[in-house]
Design an enzyme around this catalytic site. Structure first.
Site, PDB file in Angstrom:
ATOM      1  N   ASP A 183       0.954  -1.280  -0.165  1.00 12.21           N
ATOM      2  CA  ASP A 183       0.273   0.072   0.243  1.00 12.21           C
ATOM      3  C   ASP A 183       0.987   1.269   0.290  1.00 12.21           C
ATOM      4  O   ASP A 183       1.947   1.034   0.306  1.00 12.21           O
ATOM      5  CB  ASP A 183      -0.727  -0.319   1.667  1.00 12.21           C
ATOM      6  CG  ASP A 183      -1.469   1.502   1.784  1.00 12.21           C
ATOM      7  OD1 ASP A 183      -2.553   1.449   0.025  1.00 12.21           O
ATOM      8  OD2 ASP A 183      -2.041   1.428   2.235  1.00 12.21           O
ATOM      9  N   THR A 185      -0.388   4.405   1.279  1.00 15.02           N
ATOM     10  CA  THR A 185      -0.039   5.725   2.221  1.00 15.02           C
ATOM     11  C   THR A 185      -0.330   4.734   3.806  1.00 15.02           C
ATOM     12  O   THR A 185      -1.148   3.770   4.586  1.00 15.02           O
ATOM     13  CB  THR A 185      -1.508   6.128   2.363  1.00 15.02           C
ATOM     14  OG1 THR A 185      -1.698   7.093   1.061  1.00 15.02           O
ATOM     15  CG2 THR A 185      -1.927   7.238   3.908  1.00 15.02           C
ATOM     16  N   ASP A 382      -1.567  -0.974   5.845  1.00 13.43           N
ATOM     17  CA  ASP A 382      -1.247  -0.640   7.127  1.00 13.43           C
ATOM     18  C   ASP A 382      -3.617  -0.166   7.985  1.00 13.43           C
ATOM     19  O   ASP A 382      -3.235   0.299   8.751  1.00 13.43           O
ATOM     20  CB  ASP A 382      -0.928   0.912   6.968  1.00 13.43           C
ATOM     21  CG  ASP A 382      -1.470   1.813   6.923  1.00 13.43           C
ATOM     22  OD1 ASP A 382      -1.653   1.277   5.521  1.00 13.43           O
ATOM     23  OD2 ASP A 382      -1.228   2.691   7.428  1.00 13.43           O
TER      24      ASP A 382
END
Length: 493
Positions: A183, A185, A382
């Site tokens: 991912d 961000t 996250d």
């Protein structure tokens, strides 16, 4: 001690629970958690982790997690769970050991009968002594310790480096990964975006666009939303309460503010609502090319403007991506952010394959497609939107700085949120499996040589017989050798 309590931490004291600094400034030694020897400066608003050491200044903190909810308690629980679990290789060893025990008992009986019928006098005494020697030297202690010892040492070593394995299967599987999906961000970037600017459409002002967006984003936990709300408050803008708040993972948010219907998100969300973004398309594209995340704001079905937020790349991300690529892995970025922004970040990190504006279902579909192609996939993320892909991937890797949902969906947690932990974990995985194979190989070779000797096979040629006491010593030494070999993993990097 309860959540919300204000606690004073003097120099030299350990932080009692997880929380946030509300007063003071100090350097905190977090080496027990992260492995980094350099203390980290903590100021008002920064997070504190229980059991870390306050070194220089006095702090006042507000407790946010206590008891079993603290990071340290969860680390202890995860390490204990991993050490109790069985790797696939261990299950194979257990199966072999079951047959091995039956075989050894049969050999002991044959030894007893063979010596009793054909051995020298006293035949049955020789038969009994040699049968006992066979049973002692073939005690499958070394075989039983071969894999659990390696797993126990490896999980402990990984925990000191900020890598938590949920179970032993993850240790064994991670070395086979050839395609990590990451991912953007909070994984490749800091996850703490900074608001850049608002660009208003005719009929709106820049501050009005920011105020409305921040009012709506008060109900969102996304890092981009936090940056917008924080910027509005720093400018002293008055925020209204959002009603009927809805979040579309990977696309944006909707709701009503002061009787106005608002939508804030990417172009896909606005397209679904029938709002055209043509007037700002060129400007948005240019901002994305610079690496900024661009969000469009629609008010009552009309485009009101756009807002840009930038998220700095983590200092460790370039090194982490280089390490993965140098190992021959195919690194893929998949993010809900705009494709242009994602490509700008990817180009700076040397990532060739990028998927932007993807929803949680799209990340899940990407994992499934790669698995159908025969790839062993790891997913690193996250956020809540990463959870389905984390659960589906062969190995899910969660950032310890992310959400609880992500960490519960993953098999590996990087406590520091540092992607270099993936390369470290893969290296440890490879070393652990090699160590387990060495232990199993040693146990089998030892028994292959020891059992015939204890049975007296060499006696007709050399006159050698093995005393049960010597057999017991040899059995103990074999177990000690397996343990010593497993302990070598403590020096693995």
């Amino acid at each position: 001690m309860h959540v919300g309590d204000a606690l004073r931490i003097r120099p030299g004291e350990k932080v009692p629970v997880d929380g946030v600094v509300i007063e003071g400034s100090s350097a905190v030694d977090e080496s027990m958690l992260t492995g980094e020897p350099v203390p980290v400066t903590k100021r008002a608003g920064d997070t504190l982790i229980g059991a870390t050491l306050n070194t220089t200044g006095a702090l006042v903190m507000r407790s946010e997690r206590v008891g079993s909810q603290t990071v340290l308690a969860q680390i202890v629980q995860m390490v204990a769970q991993a050490q109790r679990s069985k790797a696939p290789m261990q299950r194979m060893a257990d199966t072999v050991a079951g047959y091995f025990v039956v075989g050894v008992v049969a050999i002991a009986l044959l030894t007893f009968v063979g010596w009793g019928l054909f051995g020298p006098q006293p035949r049955w005494v020789y038969g009994l002594v040699n049968a006992v020697a066979v049973l002692i030297i073939a005690c499958p202690c070394a075989l039983g310790l071969a894999t659990p010892m390696s797993i126990m040492v490896a999980t402990g070593k990984a925990a000191t480096q900020g890598v938590l394995f949920r179970d032993a299967a993850a240790i064994e599987r991670l070395r086979q990964v050839d395609t990590p999906i990451v991912d953007k961000t909070g994984t490749l970037t800091e996850g703490k975006p900074v608001f850049d600017r608002a660009v208003a459409a005719p009929g709106f002002s820049d501050d009005e666009v920011l105020r409305l967006a921040a009012s709506l984003d008060q109900g969102s936990e996304h890092p981009l939303a936090d940056a917008i709300v924080r910027a509005a408050r720093e400018r002293g803008l008055k925020l209204d309460k959002a009603e009927n708040f809805e979040s579309s993972s990977g696309m944006g948010v909707r709701g009503s503010v002061a009787d106005k219907q608002l939508a804030l998100g990417n172009a896909t969300l606005l397209a679904q609502l029938g709002v055209s973004v043509e007037d700002f398309q060129a400007q948005a594209q240019a901002l994305r090319a610079e690496g900024s995340s661009v969000m469009h704001l629609a008010v009552d079905g009309q485009l009101a403007g756009l807002l840009t937020v930038s998220d700095p790349i983590k200092a460790s991300s370039p090194q982490a991506v280089d390490a993965l690529k140098s190992d021959g892995l195919r690194v893929i970025m998949a993010t809900g952010d705009g494709l242009a922004t994602a490509k700008a970040v990817a180009s700076r990190l040397g990532i060739d394959e990028v998927h932007g504006e993807v929803k949680p279902a799209d990340k899940l579909a990407l994992v499934e497609r790669l698995q159908r192609e025969g790839r062993i996939v790891a997913m690193a993320g996250d956020g809540i939107n990463d959870a389905p892909a984390l659960a589906k991937a062969d190995v899910g890797i969660a950032m310890g700085t992310g959400t609880d949902v992500a960490m519960h969906s993953a098999q590996v947690t990087l406590v520091k949120g540092d992607l270099r932990g993936i390369a470290l974990a893969r290296s440890l995985s490879q070393a652990t499996i090699a160590n387990m194979k060495q232990n199993l190989g040693f146990a089998f070779v030892y028994n292959a040589l020891g059992v015939p000797l204890a049975a007296g096979v060499l006696c007709p040629f050399t006159g050698w017989l093995l005393s049960p006491m010597i057999a017991a010593l040899a059995m103990s030494l074999s177990s000690a050798s397996v343990i010593s070999n497993a302990l070598r993993l403590r020096s693995a990097t």
